[in-house]
Scaffold this motif. Structure first.
Motif, PDB file in Angstrom:
ATOM      1  N   VAL A  17       0.836  -1.203   0.000  1.00  0.00           N
ATOM      2  CA  VAL A  17       0.000   0.000   0.000  1.00  0.00           C
ATOM      3  C   VAL A  17       0.871   1.253   0.000  1.00  0.00           C
ATOM      4  CG1 VAL A  17      -1.633   1.351   1.357  1.00  0.00           C
ATOM      5  CG2 VAL A  17      -1.996  -1.096   1.063  1.00  0.00           C
ATOM      6  N   ALA A  18       1.940   1.252   0.810  1.00  0.00           N
ATOM      7  CA  ALA A  18       2.828   2.411   0.863  1.00  0.00           C
ATOM      8  C   ALA A  18       3.511   2.636  -0.484  1.00  0.00           C
ATOM      9  CB  ALA A  18       3.866   2.216   1.957  1.00  0.00           C
ATOM     10  N   ALA A  19       3.955   1.558  -1.112  1.00  0.00           N
ATOM     11  CA  ALA A  19       4.605   1.671  -2.416  1.00  0.00           C
ATOM     12  C   ALA A  19       3.635   2.190  -3.473  1.00  0.00           C
ATOM     13  CB  ALA A  19       5.179   0.316  -2.833  1.00  0.00           C
ATOM     14  N   ALA A  20       2.429   1.619  -3.498  1.00  0.00           N
ATOM     15  CA  ALA A  20       1.423   2.042  -4.478  1.00  0.00           C
ATOM     16  C   ALA A  20       1.015   3.495  -4.254  1.00  0.00           C
ATOM     17  CB  ALA A  20       0.208   1.132  -4.411  1.00  0.00           C
ATOM     18  N   SER A  21       0.874   3.902  -2.993  1.00  0.00           N
ATOM     19  CA  SER A  21       0.488   5.278  -2.684  1.00  0.00           C
ATOM     20  C   SER A  21       1.561   6.265  -3.123  1.00  0.00           C
ATOM     21  CB  SER A  21       0.228   5.425  -1.182  1.00  0.00           C
ATOM     22  OG  SER A  21      -0.820   4.569  -0.758  1.00  0.00           O
ATOM     23  N   THR A  22       2.824   5.902  -2.905  1.00  0.00           N
ATOM     24  CA  THR A  22       3.928   6.751  -3.354  1.00  0.00           C
ATOM     25  C   THR A  22       3.874   6.941  -4.865  1.00  0.00           C
ATOM     26  OG1 THR A  22       5.347   6.014  -1.537  1.00  0.00           O
ATOM     27  CG2 THR A  22       6.444   6.956  -3.469  1.00  0.00           C
ATOM     28  N   THR A  23       3.628   5.845  -5.570  1.00  0.00           N
ATOM     29  CA  THR A  23       3.542   5.907  -7.020  1.00  0.00           C
ATOM     30  C   THR A  23       2.416   6.826  -7.469  1.00  0.00           C
ATOM     31  OG1 THR A  23       4.444   3.672  -7.280  1.00  0.00           O
ATOM     32  CG2 THR A  23       3.151   4.552  -9.113  1.00  0.00           C
ATOM     33  N   VAL A  24       1.243   6.673  -6.878  1.00  0.00           N
ATOM     34  CA  VAL A  24       0.072   7.451  -7.294  1.00  0.00           C
ATOM     35  C   VAL A  24       0.318   8.948  -7.112  1.00  0.00           C
ATOM     36  CG1 VAL A  24      -2.304   8.004  -6.656  1.00  0.00           C
ATOM     37  CG2 VAL A  24      -1.640   5.626  -6.973  1.00  0.00           C
ATOM     38  N   VAL A  25       0.857   9.341  -5.961  1.00  0.00           N
ATOM     39  CA  VAL A  25       1.092  10.770  -5.693  1.00  0.00           C
ATOM     40  C   VAL A  25       2.134  11.340  -6.652  1.00  0.00           C
ATOM     41  CG1 VAL A  25       1.944  12.427  -3.995  1.00  0.00           C
ATOM     42  CG2 VAL A  25       0.399  10.597  -3.279  1.00  0.00           C
ATOM     43  N   LEU A  26       3.226  10.613  -6.864  1.00  0.00           N
ATOM     44  CA  LEU A  26       4.281  11.121  -7.733  1.00  0.00           C
ATOM     45  C   LEU A  26       3.846  11.138  -9.192  1.00  0.00           C
ATOM     46  CD1 LEU A  26       7.467   9.527  -6.113  1.00  0.00           C
ATOM     47  CD2 LEU A  26       6.680  11.895  -5.984  1.00  0.00           C
ATOM     48  N   ALA A 232      12.260   7.541 -11.687  1.00  0.00           N
ATOM     49  CA  ALA A 232      13.146   6.633 -10.950  1.00  0.00           C
ATOM     50  C   ALA A 232      12.485   6.068  -9.698  1.00  0.00           C
ATOM     51  CB  ALA A 232      14.435   7.371 -10.582  1.00  0.00           C
ATOM     52  N   LEU A 233      11.923   6.931  -8.864  1.00  0.00           N
ATOM     53  CA  LEU A 233      11.334   6.458  -7.615  1.00  0.00           C
ATOM     54  C   LEU A 233       9.967   5.812  -7.833  1.00  0.00           C
ATOM     55  CD1 LEU A 233      11.284   6.146  -4.584  1.00  0.00           C
ATOM     56  CD2 LEU A 233      10.523   8.529  -4.383  1.00  0.00           C
ATOM     57  N   ALA A 234       9.074   6.498  -8.529  1.00  0.00           N
ATOM     58  CA  ALA A 234       7.692   6.012  -8.634  1.00  0.00           C
ATOM     59  C   ALA A 234       7.574   4.735  -9.462  1.00  0.00           C
ATOM     60  CB  ALA A 234       6.797   7.101  -9.225  1.00  0.00           C
ATOM     61  N   PHE A 235       8.346   4.613 -10.533  1.00  0.00           N
ATOM     62  CA  PHE A 235       8.286   3.387 -11.321  1.00  0.00           C
ATOM     63  C   PHE A 235       8.882   2.210 -10.553  1.00  0.00           C
ATOM     64  CE2 PHE A 235       7.107   6.052 -14.816  1.00  0.00           C
ATOM     65  CZ  PHE A 235       6.536   5.220 -15.770  1.00  0.00           C
ATOM     66  N   THR A 236       9.848   2.479  -9.676  1.00  0.00           N
ATOM     67  CA  THR A 236      10.419   1.406  -8.857  1.00  0.00           C
ATOM     68  C   THR A 236       9.430   0.954  -7.789  1.00  0.00           C
ATOM     69  OG1 THR A 236      12.654   2.267  -9.211  1.00  0.00           O
ATOM     70  CG2 THR A 236      12.354   0.730  -7.387  1.00  0.00           C
ATOM     71  N   THR A 237       8.775   1.905  -7.124  1.00  0.00           N
ATOM     72  CA  THR A 237       7.779   1.507  -6.129  1.00  0.00           C
ATOM     73  C   THR A 237       6.599   0.798  -6.800  1.00  0.00           C
ATOM     74  OG1 THR A 237       6.837   3.757  -6.234  1.00  0.00           O
ATOM     75  CG2 THR A 237       8.378   3.280  -4.443  1.00  0.00           C
ATOM     76  N   TRP A 238       6.257   1.227  -8.023  1.00  0.00           N
ATOM     77  CA  TRP A 238       5.213   0.528  -8.784  1.00  0.00           C
ATOM     78  C   TRP A 238       5.627  -0.923  -9.048  1.00  0.00           C
ATOM     79  CZ3 TRP A 238       0.429   1.067 -11.197  1.00  0.00           C
ATOM     80  CH2 TRP A 238       0.143   0.116 -12.183  1.00  0.00           C
ATOM     81  N   ALA A 239       6.857  -1.123  -9.551  1.00  0.00           N
ATOM     82  CA  ALA A 239       7.322  -2.469  -9.860  1.00  0.00           C
ATOM     83  C   ALA A 239       7.373  -3.339  -8.609  1.00  0.00           C
ATOM     84  CB  ALA A 239       8.697  -2.411 -10.528  1.00  0.00           C
ATOM     85  N   TYR A 240       7.773  -2.734  -7.492  1.00  0.00           N
ATOM     86  CA  TYR A 240       7.798  -3.481  -6.225  1.00  0.00           C
ATOM     87  C   TYR A 240       6.401  -3.977  -5.873  1.00  0.00           C
ATOM     88  CZ  TYR A 240       7.897  -4.313  -1.199  1.00  0.00           C
ATOM     89  OH  TYR A 240       7.746  -4.873   0.052  1.00  0.00           O
ATOM     90  N   ALA A 241       5.412  -3.086  -5.952  1.00  0.00           N
ATOM     91  CA  ALA A 241       4.046  -3.482  -5.622  1.00  0.00           C
ATOM     92  C   ALA A 241       3.481  -4.450  -6.658  1.00  0.00           C
ATOM     93  CB  ALA A 241       3.152  -2.241  -5.512  1.00  0.00           C
TER      94      ALA A 241
END
Length: 294
Positions: A17-26, A232-241
């Motif tokens: 959820v934290a990873a997906a939320s980071t992606t959505v905001v960015l 860099a950050l948001a696509f990585t958190t997306w891939a993680y989730a």
């Protein structure tokens, strides 16, 4: 043991959820930054500058972490997502945002989750339920309404078409990326996907070199921000989730993006879509919601 298992599951879900939320905001902020930098950079030049910035940051992190080149089995997915999502999506979106405001672009691009479900049904043999077909029809109608509301001429229609192309590229990239994550880490998948996208955009290098020398500092900072954070950050958190859930569920997390974009573009750019555009956007989101019904 039951308590321990439950705690582990909650912790795991919280990370996703934290990873997906980071992606959505960015990603929401990316629509605003693209619109802000659009006057100084062409669509291809902005995409290349963003991807080069992101690739350098990701490859540096890859070296620090000691992760090597992804295995051969991951490369078809990395190449597909790199060309379609990192390359075509970014160029089409940048171009589309020259013709329509950031909020409208986000609404139209957000038909992507429906397309993800469609491609999943075809390529992953998940079937085509009636709710999916109905949702696609509603979302398409919403895109038409948005186009009609913003068109004072052919250019706005072009903007809507480009945003639809971006949505198709986004959905295709997600479906391509999912198999790659079975063989490579989220960081590897994102770093080399970003690198592939940058290579695909190299024809725009002369334009980037010329425009970056004349661009105002704010536009250059927008480009750097796009590369470091929404890429860099948001696509990585997306891939993680994504590596820990389904493509359809991850697509559903982006439903909040248009609302965030409208809020951010109002605060930063002073842009608010008209009422008819908002209605069309709601139809797009409504179609996505219908498609997700059981």
């Amino acid at each position: 043991m039951d308590v321990t298992t439950t705690q582990a599951t909650v912790k795991f879900d919280a990370k996703v959820v934290a990873a997906a939320s980071t992606t959505v905001v960015l990603w929401a902020s990316a629509f605003v930054a693209i619109r802000d930098a659009g006057d100084a950079f062409g669509p291809g030049a902005l995409a290349l500058g963003r991807l080069l910035t992101g690739a350098v940051a990701l490859l540096a992190l890859l070296l620090v972490r000691g992760e090597g080149v992804p295995p051969r089995a991951a490369w078809p997915g990395i190449l597909g997502s790199g060309v379609l999502w990192f390359g075509l999506y970014m160029v089409a979106l940048n171009w589309g945002e020259k013709e329509v405001d950031a909020g409208t672009a986000a609404m139209v691009v957000n038909i992507g989750p429906v397309l993800i479900a469609l491609l999943g049904g075809w390529l992953l043999k998940e079937g085509f339920p009636r709710s999916l077909l109905a949702g696609m029809a509603v979302s398409f109608a919403g895109a038409v309404v948005v186009g009609a509301s913003t068109s004072g001429g052919g250019s706005s229609v072009l903007g809507i078409v480009l945003c639809v192309v971006a949505a198709v590229a986004y959905a295709s990239g997600v479906v391509s990326q999912k198999p790659a994550l079975r063989h490579a880490s989220p960081l590897q998948t994102t770093a080399f996907g970003c690198l592939v996208g940058a290579v695909a955009c190299l024809p725009f290098a002369p334009q980037l070199v010329d425009q970056v020398g004349h661009a105002p500092l704010r536009a250059v900072l927008d480009m750097v921000y796009l590369g470091l954070f929404p890429t860099a950050l948001a696509f990585t958190t997306w891939a993680y989730a994504l590596s820990r859930t389904t493509a359809g569920k991850m697509g559903a997390t982006t439903y909040a993006v248009p609302a965030l974009v409208v809020l951010m573009s109002w605060i930063v750019l002073g842009e608010v879509p008209g009422w008819l555009a908002l209605l069309g956007g709601l139809l797009c989101l409504g179609g996505v919601a219908v498609s997700r019904r059981r």
